[in-house]
Design a protein around this motif. Structure first.
Motif, PDB file in Angstrom:
ATOM      1  N   LEU A  18      77.515  43.081  30.821  1.00  0.00           N
ATOM      2  CA  LEU A  18      77.534  44.055  29.724  1.00  0.00           C
ATOM      3  C   LEU A  18      78.757  44.957  29.804  1.00  0.00           C
ATOM      4  O   LEU A  18      79.417  45.239  28.801  1.00  0.00           O
ATOM      5  CB  LEU A  18      76.238  44.878  29.775  1.00  0.00           C
ATOM      6  CG  LEU A  18      76.063  45.907  28.646  1.00  0.00           C
ATOM      7  CD1 LEU A  18      76.030  45.218  27.298  1.00  0.00           C
ATOM      8  CD2 LEU A  18      74.775  46.708  28.877  1.00  0.00           C
ATOM      9  N   ILE A  19      79.053  45.407  31.039  1.00  0.00           N
ATOM     10  CA  ILE A  19      80.227  46.273  31.214  1.00  0.00           C
ATOM     11  C   ILE A  19      81.508  45.519  30.865  1.00  0.00           C
ATOM     12  O   ILE A  19      82.404  46.050  30.192  1.00  0.00           O
ATOM     13  CB  ILE A  19      80.271  46.815  32.655  1.00  0.00           C
ATOM     14  CG1 ILE A  19      79.113  47.769  32.904  1.00  0.00           C
ATOM     15  CG2 ILE A  19      81.596  47.515  32.922  1.00  0.00           C
ATOM     16  CD1 ILE A  19      78.970  48.217  34.346  1.00  0.00           C
ATOM     17  N   LEU A  20      81.595  44.248  31.312  1.00  0.00           N
ATOM     18  CA  LEU A  20      82.789  43.445  31.004  1.00  0.00           C
ATOM     19  C   LEU A  20      82.920  43.214  29.494  1.00  0.00           C
ATOM     20  O   LEU A  20      84.011  43.263  28.927  1.00  0.00           O
ATOM     21  CB  LEU A  20      82.722  42.109  31.751  1.00  0.00           C
ATOM     22  CG  LEU A  20      82.910  42.171  33.269  1.00  0.00           C
ATOM     23  CD1 LEU A  20      82.725  40.796  33.885  1.00  0.00           C
ATOM     24  CD2 LEU A  20      84.296  42.728  33.612  1.00  0.00           C
ATOM     25  N   SER A  21      81.777  42.966  28.868  1.00  0.00           N
ATOM     26  CA  SER A  21      81.804  42.728  27.417  1.00  0.00           C
ATOM     27  C   SER A  21      82.277  43.978  26.683  1.00  0.00           C
ATOM     28  O   SER A  21      83.111  43.917  25.753  1.00  0.00           O
ATOM     29  CB  SER A  21      80.401  42.304  26.928  1.00  0.00           C
ATOM     30  OG  SER A  21      79.991  41.110  27.550  1.00  0.00           O
ATOM     31  N   PHE A  25      85.705  44.209  24.492  1.00  0.00           N
ATOM     32  CA  PHE A  25      85.723  44.545  23.057  1.00  0.00           C
ATOM     33  C   PHE A  25      86.299  45.933  22.788  1.00  0.00           C
ATOM     34  O   PHE A  25      86.860  46.184  21.732  1.00  0.00           O
ATOM     35  CB  PHE A  25      84.301  44.449  22.487  1.00  0.00           C
ATOM     36  CG  PHE A  25      83.832  43.046  22.281  1.00  0.00           C
ATOM     37  CD1 PHE A  25      84.242  42.316  21.174  1.00  0.00           C
ATOM     38  CD2 PHE A  25      82.989  42.435  23.215  1.00  0.00           C
ATOM     39  CE1 PHE A  25      83.799  41.013  21.002  1.00  0.00           C
ATOM     40  CE2 PHE A  25      82.561  41.134  23.045  1.00  0.00           C
ATOM     41  CZ  PHE A  25      82.969  40.412  21.924  1.00  0.00           C
ATOM     42  N   VAL A  26      86.110  46.838  23.746  1.00  0.00           N
ATOM     43  CA  VAL A  26      86.573  48.217  23.528  1.00  0.00           C
ATOM     44  C   VAL A  26      88.023  48.403  23.960  1.00  0.00           C
ATOM     45  O   VAL A  26      88.801  49.109  23.316  1.00  0.00           O
ATOM     46  CB  VAL A  26      85.649  49.213  24.257  1.00  0.00           C
ATOM     47  CG1 VAL A  26      86.196  50.640  24.133  1.00  0.00           C
ATOM     48  CG2 VAL A  26      84.235  49.141  23.706  1.00  0.00           C
ATOM     49  N   PHE A  27      88.447  47.749  25.050  1.00  0.00           N
ATOM     50  CA  PHE A  27      89.771  48.018  25.593  1.00  0.00           C
ATOM     51  C   PHE A  27      90.709  46.805  25.512  1.00  0.00           C
ATOM     52  O   PHE A  27      91.820  46.903  25.003  1.00  0.00           O
ATOM     53  CB  PHE A  27      89.643  48.488  27.056  1.00  0.00           C
ATOM     54  CG  PHE A  27      88.852  49.739  27.216  1.00  0.00           C
ATOM     55  CD1 PHE A  27      89.394  50.976  26.890  1.00  0.00           C
ATOM     56  CD2 PHE A  27      87.541  49.685  27.690  1.00  0.00           C
ATOM     57  CE1 PHE A  27      88.647  52.132  27.050  1.00  0.00           C
ATOM     58  CE2 PHE A  27      86.805  50.840  27.845  1.00  0.00           C
ATOM     59  CZ  PHE A  27      87.355  52.064  27.525  1.00  0.00           C
TER      60      PHE A  27
END
Length: 314
Positions: A18-21, A25-27
């Motif tokens: 989840l953190i990687l996703s 997508f965010v960075f």
């Protein structure tokens, strides 16, 4: 609620994914998109810059073309008469062709006031020769390889090209002057205008010449000679050189037809001459800027180039 070891491992993996996703997508994704956008912008700017460099490299050629066109236009304008108003044109004609020493000695005089036209325009068409090409059935039958038709087309090429060109409009001025003058001085005046045009690459021309009496009243010269006393006449001789006795003059003849009218000067007449001059506006000298130095783009420093200031003497 307690999680077993396995559950904690699964939960940790889910959290990491989840953190990687979220990070992707965010960075990462926006950064990649921005990177691609910047790369496209860079490529476009580089292509535009190369195009500008190519255009800059054409500056010397364009400067040369502009200067050659200016010189060509100036040379053409120099072959036309300097622009003059009606008063200047009248004075020019008087000083150059009429008020000369020979005419003063011969007592050539101006009659009436000169007619001076205002500046206007004239149309100049192209002069060209149109070859006469004769064709007939046997001629056409003889052209087995088409060479005769091709030769005829080649002969007509220049005439067809010039025929298609539109007439050019130029500036013009006109003047009309009326003189009491003899035949010799009339021909001398015409020759002087023609010679002036040749010597000065000038476009002054005589449009028309109108004579009050086409023979310059020279018939009265012969009549006056016939009426002179024998001792004043030149001796006449025949083919063998023997003197010919002149016919006796009848002094008692009062026939009015033998007399020269008082208002006629034998050998002279009134001649009206119409002049026209053509002129074109000389091109203004263009400012093509300083010479191009391609080394200005070398290096990464910002450089400022200014055109050289022309001195007052130039």
């Amino acid at each position: 609620m307690k999680f077993g070891y396995r559950d904690r491992i699964v939960l940790l993996i889910v959290v990491i994914v989840l953190i990687l996703s979220i990070g992707i997508f965010v960075f990462i994704k926006p950064a990649v998109e921005k990177l691609n956008t910047n790369k496209t912008t860079r490529d476009n700017l580089k292509a535009e810059w190369n195009q500008k460099l190519h255009e800059f490299s054409l500056i010397p050629d364009r400067q040369t073309i502009i200067e050659n066109k200016y010189k060509e236009g100036a040379d053409i304008a120099a072959k036309f008469t300097d622009e003059m108003n009606s008063v200047e044109l009248g004075k020019f004609i008087q000083d150059t062709f009429v008020n000369i020493e020979k005419f003063r000695e011969d007592e050539v005089r101006v009659i009436d006031n000169a007619e001076l036209g205002e500046k206007t325009t004239s149309s100049m068409s192209y002069y060209y020769y149109t070859p006469s090409i004769i064709t007939y059935p046997l001629y056409e039958y003889a052209d087995l390889d088409g060479s005769l038709a091709k030769a005829a087309e080649e002969k007509m090429k220049e005439a067809n090209l010039l025929k298609a060109r539109a007439a050019q409009t130029v500036g013009s001025s006109s003047a009309k002057i009326k003189l009491q003058i003899n035949r010799e001085d009339t021909m001398a005046l015409i020759d002087a205008v023609n010679q002036y045009a040749k010597d000065n690459n000038d476009t002054m021309l005589i449009e028309s010449i109108s004579l009050e009496e086409a023979e310059f009243n020279e018939a009265y010269l012969k009549k006056d000679e016939a009426q002179q006393p024998a001792e004043q006449q030149e001796p006449q001789v025949d083919e063998d050189g023997n003197p010919i006795e002149p016919n006796p003059v009848d002094n008692n003849n009062n026939d009015e037809d033998d007399k020269t009218p008082t208002d006629i000067k034998p050998g002279w007449t009134e001649v009206s001459i119409s002049y026209r001059v053509l002129y074109v506006q000389a091109p203004t000298k263009p400012d093509v800027g300083p010479s191009y130095d391609e080394t200005i783009w070398e290096g990464n420093e910002w450089k400022t180039v200014t055109a050289p200031v022309e001195s007052a003497a130039e």
